[in-house]
Design an enzyme around this catalytic site. Sequence first.
Site, mmCIF file in Angstrom:
data_model
loop_
_atom_site.group_PDB
_atom_site.id
_atom_site.type_symbol
_atom_site.label_atom_id
_atom_site.label_comp_id
_atom_site.label_asym_id
_atom_site.label_seq_id
_atom_site.Cartn_x
_atom_site.Cartn_y
_atom_site.Cartn_z
ATOM 1 N N CYS A 96 -52.160 81.042 19.080
ATOM 2 C CA CYS A 96 -50.807 81.194 19.641
ATOM 3 C C CYS A 96 -50.616 80.288 20.862
ATOM 4 C CB CYS A 96 -50.582 82.661 20.014
ATOM 5 S SG CYS A 96 -49.165 82.954 21.082
ATOM 6 N N CYS A 104 -49.714 82.108 24.096
ATOM 7 C CA CYS A 104 -50.898 82.787 24.654
ATOM 8 C C CYS A 104 -51.736 81.817 25.475
ATOM 9 C CB CYS A 104 -51.744 83.380 23.533
ATOM 10 S SG CYS A 104 -50.878 84.562 22.474
#
Length: 446
Positions: free
Chosen positions: A70, A73
């Site tokens: 991600c 993230c």
Amino acid sequence: MAADASRMGRSFSVPFLYFLFSSLLVSPLIAVSGDQFDWDGKVLELDQSNFDTAISNFDYIFVDFYAPWCGHCKRLAPELDKAATMLAGLKPPIVVAKIDADKYKSIASKHEIDGYPTLKIFMHGVATEYFGSRKADVLAQFLKKFAAPDVAILDSDFAIKEFVKSAGSDFPIFIGFGLNESVISDLGIKYKKKAWFSVAKDFSDDIMSLYDFDKVPALAAIHPAYNEQSIFYGPFEENFIQDYIKQSLLPLLLPITQDSLRSLKEEDRKIVVTIFEDEKDENNLGLLKVLKAAASANRDLIFGYVGRRQWADFVESFEVSKTSKLPKMVVWDRAEEYTTVIGSESVDMDEEIGTHVSKFLKDHREGNVIQKRISGPSLMGFLKSKFIFQVIPIFVIVVLVVAMIVLSTKDEPVTAVNQDSVPETGSSSASPRESRVPRRAIEKED
């Protein structure tokens, strides 16, 4: 005695409060029972074996449910590293942790993780999802509120000044002067995530002058970031106090950004939106001053402003373009509808501005309006729009790559390829999820 004990559980003396807000430079090493892991004040990496132990052993633990593939993230990770050191020195500490929710799916399922990153604060084992800023300093200041008392007790001028200083400028501050703690204790709990609460037991005339009140009891609402404050003299019944607090959680005049719109999610008031060409133009100061005065007299409405240059996508939803005559005022319901006042499509800066704003509000209340639908997203849509604009380029790139592949193989017969026939690329660090465009839709972004 029981009542006193309950109050002590929620209120601390000023020296302890000051100590609470002060972060230590070096955090002690804390060993969790069972020797499953040690915590040195940095971001704690959790897994299937120690997640529940960490949640049960730490009073306050902030968890990042992430996925290695991600992008959001990865950008969040360094901010969490900074925030962890800010929060580790509190008493009690707030632990910052993370877990690969894509790998440990049973943990993700148990805690209803539907996107990455998902951030949750666990307080004595009870989880609350965090939707605020992901900048380290703002995030840390927000989380400090969870470990702070619901209502701080201040007993001197020094204590008042230190409390205001420690609270920072990211949240409004409420100080009850000569007010019994029990009057606002329940509201302090209810709105703890949104504001700081305190009661001042002893203070001088200098403090009364500083906060502009001349009698007690009085409840002051302070917005340090906007240099605003107001005073409420009662009646001090819960419903009246709650109305005052709810209306004072926002500044009188709100600059409209994605971050500020997030603060409106739980609001039920309509927003008077004033649209400028450039919100930073000094020629707007006169109108902004009038709007602030109007906001003070019309607390059933929220007043906000935005510049076309600052957020074109937002203002274009209200039929504003480069050729529109600005400033323009509309009343937005925060969903998909807004109204314009008949005869007041724009503000003539050469006329009496105060008269124009007063007439606009009067006509709005009398229903002399045209109902319209916004051409863009609703409030929640605008909060997600930043993510949408990041996903669209990814989608376009994928389409172009597919088109290039098709063109390069146009002379070859089209054959079906099943998933098993795709060779593994062991040299790539990306998860298979990175190659599936629909999975990007579950990434979360401020």
